[in-house]
Scaffold this motif. Structure first.
Motif, PDB file in Angstrom:
ATOM      1  N   THR A 314     145.736  89.566  22.409  1.00 40.01           N
ATOM      2  CA  THR A 314     144.765  90.529  21.886  1.00 40.01           C
ATOM      3  C   THR A 314     144.094  91.328  23.001  1.00 40.01           C
ATOM      4  O   THR A 314     144.046  90.898  24.157  1.00 40.01           O
ATOM      5  N   GLN A 345     146.445  91.746  18.303  1.00 41.72           N
ATOM      6  CA  GLN A 345     145.509  92.679  17.661  1.00 41.72           C
ATOM      7  C   GLN A 345     144.667  93.376  18.722  1.00 41.72           C
ATOM      8  O   GLN A 345     144.525  92.891  19.830  1.00 41.72           O
ATOM      9  N   LYS A 346     144.111  94.523  18.329  1.00 43.33           N
ATOM     10  CA  LYS A 346     143.249  95.335  19.207  1.00 43.33           C
ATOM     11  C   LYS A 346     144.006  95.848  20.435  1.00 43.33           C
ATOM     12  O   LYS A 346     143.402  96.122  21.470  1.00 43.33           O
ATOM     13  N   GLN A 348     145.796  98.543  22.653  1.00 44.72           N
ATOM     14  CA  GLN A 348     145.802 100.001  22.819  1.00 44.72           C
ATOM     15  C   GLN A 348     146.992 100.358  23.692  1.00 44.72           C
ATOM     16  O   GLN A 348     147.152  99.786  24.767  1.00 44.72           O
ATOM     17  N   ASP A 375     148.413  94.767  12.927  1.00 40.97           N
ATOM     18  CA  ASP A 375     147.927  95.848  12.077  1.00 40.97           C
ATOM     19  C   ASP A 375     146.653  96.526  12.577  1.00 40.97           C
ATOM     20  O   ASP A 375     146.246  97.546  12.063  1.00 40.97           O
ATOM     21  N   ASP A 376     146.041  95.984  13.616  1.00 42.04           N
ATOM     22  CA  ASP A 376     144.812  96.594  14.114  1.00 42.04           C
ATOM     23  C   ASP A 376     145.024  97.056  15.552  1.00 42.04           C
ATOM     24  O   ASP A 376     144.621  96.403  16.505  1.00 42.04           O
ATOM     25  N   GLN A 378     145.778 100.654  18.354  1.00 42.12           N
ATOM     26  CA  GLN A 378     145.752 102.102  18.573  1.00 42.12           C
ATOM     27  C   GLN A 378     146.906 102.447  19.499  1.00 42.12           C
ATOM     28  O   GLN A 378     146.889 102.076  20.670  1.00 42.12           O
TER      29      GLN A 378
END
Lengths: 440, 248
Positions: A314, A345-346, A348, A375-376, A378
């Motif tokens: 993450t 997750q998270k 970038q 799913d989370d 950028q």
């Protein structure tokens, strides 16, 4: 040498003169890697089907398979060129290790001023401490079964280099490693190997340079394994200046610990066929990597940048920003694959590849891709290729600037965006100097 | 200064200029007017040396030198400046660096010492203020993301700094608002001395409200069909190009 069979004979000659192949290393890991590398090479050779694989889709390695290369038995007495001298005298290269055709050149090597903060040794002159580090870490990041060039590099593993940056060390001066391939009447193959371990909370910079002067076909297939532990920070600058007949297949593998940072800059020019493969494994949370690259091709050069970033945890963050300038009938390939695993997750991630085409006969295959299972996140990617329009040339010339100067201004302008990412002014200047030296 | 005789020019197969005769002396301002497609921009570009134009017949002399075979940069260093109708964007090349390079080349060709960065910054600041260029633009790449008006002002800035002997303005007035138009007029007037000359290529008379031309030429279908003094441009504005066609 009894293991050398036809496959080896097809691709290499003079191997009976290579002493180290008959001599067991005192480091057991090196012997293991040599064996598994050779086994893999003997098993697969240069498989013909490799050209059809996704990995080599745009870069044909058959010309490498068709050559017969030699390892250089003894380092020749080397007279440095004026460019070498410029490099070696450059303040960015004060701490430097110079390898000529794969062997350490002690005369031009000087690392005395940083020796307190890190352990730097070639594999042939290790002590108990460095033996242990190599035994524990060498080969951990490569996959010999899946990568023919890592296999060959391992099979011919000789005087590699260990850079071990101690816990908490803050080394402001870069450690520069210069690999030179000389011009001989044989087709030289070299297999540089570097193992870099950045211990916790350390900060350091490495400049890895590859220069070839060979007028014969030559093969340089370095493998660089980099392990950056928690909170450590490494700047890795790389330049490759190859000749029109040179083959360069570089493999860089990086493993990132928690809150660690890897910043890299790659500059490549020349080469009949060059691949810079980079694989980053963002294993721990809050790790960060920032990869910048510049490639300049002319005549019939072919340069391929092949990047894989694996987000495995993450809050990891990656940026890829590459730019290319293509002239004459040269070709470039950019393949960037960012994988975001389910639990990352998270994340970038951004990637971008921009190309400036100076001739209608150039060809660029650029393929940035994202594979996202979380799913989370950028993520973004993009690629462009644009011609340097005749209008721009006319505009610049109409202001009194001649064609060559206009072209150089433009190239410098285009390259600026990459080189200005280099935080150290000393190293930034060094890369501008190389760029100007190699301007097309 | 500029002598054009019987000039025939084509692009590819298409004949555009069909026998132009034009002489411009030091201290003069000439205007070339004409409808779309008459060859005005071709004339401007061929003087500056745009490569794709082919001179089939005739001569262009600048300061008594035949310039046909000279590259655009050589012509520029002789003192020819073209203000572009569509100034080109040069991504990655900072304005400052571009203009300084051009200025240094020019000074070098005249055997004059290059300006120091400090001197250059000073001149640049003064001239940008005169021309009304936003100082933020100076920090950007050449013309990148500039509005149409900003691009034209940038052409005037370069003209002011390079101080050419012959300035050729290729429809610099098109698409400009009144303020910008005024700036272009002022730039031309300010630069104008008895040592240099200007050639203004335009559709409209309106720039000529600010700049008084010595001679006005009407270009139709690749030929100058009428020449006169400043009054001609006013007559044209009133009566249109069809009037010229009917009387010639």
């Amino acid at each position: 040498m009894n293991k050398i069979n036809n496959i080896i004979d097809d691709h290499f000659e003079n191997l009976d003169q290579i002493k180290f192949l008959n001599t067991a290393s005192k480091i057991s890991k090196i012997n293991e890697l040599r064996k598994s590398g050779m086994d893999s090479f003997l098993k697969y050779g240069f498989p013909a089907e490799i050209s059809n694989s996704e990995k080599w889709k745009f870069s044909n390695i058959n010309p490498i398979a068709r050559e017969k290369f030699s390892l250089v038995p003894h380092a020749p007495k080397y007279t440095t060129t004026s460019f070498d001298n410029k490099l070696m005298n450059h303040p960015a290269n004060t701490n430097r290790l110079v390898f000529i055709n794969g062997e350490l050149d002690k005369n031009n090597t000087d690392i005395s001023s940083i020796i307190d903060h890190c352990l730097i040794t070639t594999f042939n002159s290790t002590n108990l401490e460095s033996n242990e580090i190599i035994n524990n870490n060498l080969g951990n990041l490569i996959n010999i079964e899946n990568d023919i060039f890592s296999a060959i590099n391992s099979a011919f593993l000789n005087d590699g280099l260990l850079i071990y940056v101690k816990k908490g060390a803050q080394i402001s001066q870069p450690i520069s490693i210069i690999f030179i391939t000389t011009n001989q009447n044989i087709k030289i193959a070299t297999f540089p190997r570097i193992l870099v371990i950045c211990e916790e909370d350390s900060t350091s910079s490495i400049i890895e340079g590859h220069i070839s002067y060979s007028n014969q076909p030559s093969l340089n297939a370095p493998v660089v394994e980099i392990q950056i532990n928690n909170n450590a920070n490494l700047n890795h600058y790389r330049y490759m200046i190859d000749t029109a007949k040179g083959f360069h297949i570089g493999n860089t593998k990086v493993s990132l610990g928690e809150q660690s940072q890897y910043n890299s800059l790659s500059f490549s020019t020349g080469s009949k066929l060059a691949r810079n493969a980079v694989e980053i494994n963002m294993n721990e949370k809050y790790s960060y990597c920032n990869l910048n690259g510049l490639y300049i091709t002319k005549d019939k050069n072919h340069i391929d940048n092949h990047i894989n970033i694996n987000h495995k945890n993450t809050h990891t963050k990656s940026n890829i920003f590459y730019k290319g300038i293509l002239k004459d009938s040269s070709r470039a390939v950019f393949s960037g694959r960012v994988l975001v695993e389910r639990n990352a997750q998270k994340t970038q991630a951004t990637q971008s590849d921009k190309n400036l085409l100076l001739s209608p006969n150039v060809r660029i295959n650029t393929k940035p891709s994202l594979e996202i299972y979380a799913d989370d996140v950028q993520c973004g990617h993009g690629a462009t290729a644009s011609y340097f329009a005749d209008d721009a040339m006319f505009y610049m010339q109409s202001r009194g600037i001649n064609k060559k100067a206009s072209e150089q201004l433009l190239i410098k302008g285009f390259a600026n965006e990459i080189l200005e990412q280099i935080p150290s002014s000393l190293i930034r200047k060094f890369f501008y100097d190389i760029l100007i030296h190699r301007s097309i | 200064m500029l002598q054009i005789e019987n000039l025939h020019v084509s692009i590819g197969e298409i004949q555009i200029l069909k026998g132009i005769n034009l002489t411009i002396n030091s201290g003069e301002i000439h205007a070339i007017m004409g409808p779309n497609g008459s060859g005005k921009s071709t004339l401007a570009n061929v003087i500056a040396g745009k490569p794709e134009y082919i001179i089939n017949e005739g001569t262009i002399k600048f300061d008594n030198v035949l310039i046909h075979d000279l590259t655009p940069d050589k012509r520029a260093n002789m003192g020819i400046f073209l203000a572009f109708q569509y100034p080109v964007e040069l991504p990655g090349i900072p304005m400052k660096q571009f203009i300084k390079t051009a200025l240094d080349v020019k000074l070098k060709s005249q055997n004059i010492k290059e300006t120091t960065i400090r001197e250059f910054n000073k001149i640049l600041k003064v001239e940008s203020e005169n021309i009304g260029i936003n100082p933020k633009l100076i920090k950007r790449s050449v013309n990148e993301g500039f509005s149409g008006g900003e691009k034209k002002r940038n052409e005037m800035l370069q003209m002011a700094l390079l101080k050419p002997k012959l300035s050729v303005l290729d429809e610099t007035d098109s698409g400009l608002d009144i303020d910008a138009l005024k700036t272009v007029g002022q730039s031309v007037n300010k630069l104008s001395t008895n040592q240099n000359a200007t050639l203004i290529v335009t559709h409209y008379q309106r720039l000529l409200n600010y700049v008084k031309p010595t001679r006005v030429h009407v270009l139709i279908d690749g030929k100058i069909c009428k020449s006169g003094d400043a009054q001609l441009s006013k007559d044209l504005e009133l009566k249109g190009y069809n009037w010229i066609k009917s009387i010639t």
